[in-house]
Design a protein around this motif. Structure first.
Motif: not given
Length: 158
Positions: A1, A9, A71, A73, A77-78
């Motif tokens: 990702m 986001n 979640s 980012v 990365k998530k």
């Protein structure tokens, strides 16, 4: 990702139609907790200072953590609650106090209040009822809550 711009986001898009996305702890809850734990650091402050990163920064001696409930980012990365829990454990191992708030189902709190023991069974590959073949797993760990019989809690003394 790939690393998403804040405007792209999911966390920054808001909560449904109302567009709200950042929720602060109510003052009465914060006062009660602060009176007990005397916080000196908030790794999830609002407003968020430029270049502030609570997941990589060293925390204070007594920390109040109200992380994003979804979640985000982070560094491409998530990341969600697990990232904040890992950081809280890391900081606690350094001798720091951490109070982390996060929504969970009421029934979990009811079981814990009743004295349930919690065990981690890992990512179980449940069996299909049709042929008993194992599935892929849920990708999530399964908690096992144990409420022992009263007789097991209070054994008869000899």
């Amino acid at each position: 990702m790939k690393n998403l711009e804040p405007s792209l986001n999911k966390f920054h898009k808001g909560n449904g139609d109302d567009g709200k996305h950042y929720w602060l702890t109510p003052p009465d809850v914060m006062t009660k907790l602060n009176d007990e734990f005397h916080f000196d650091f908030d790794p999830c402050p609002f407003p968020l200072p430029d270049d502030f990163d609570g997941l990589t920064k060293d925390w204070g001696e007594s920390n109040y953590v109200n992380p994003p409930f979804g979640s985000i980012v982070h560094q491409g990365k998530k990341k969600g609650a697990t990232a904040w829990v890992r950081k809280a454990i890391e900081e606690n191992k350094k001798g720091k106090g951490v109070v982390l708030v996060y929504p969970i189902d009421k029934w979990i709190l009811m079981l814990l209040a009743a004295g349930a023991e919690v065990r981690n069974l890992g990512d179980i590959k449940w069996l299909a009822t049709e042929d008993q073949s194992p599935g892929k797993g849920t990708g999530r760990h399964i908690a096992c809550f144990v409420l022992p019989r009263s007789i097991d809690r209070h054994p008869i003394r000899k």
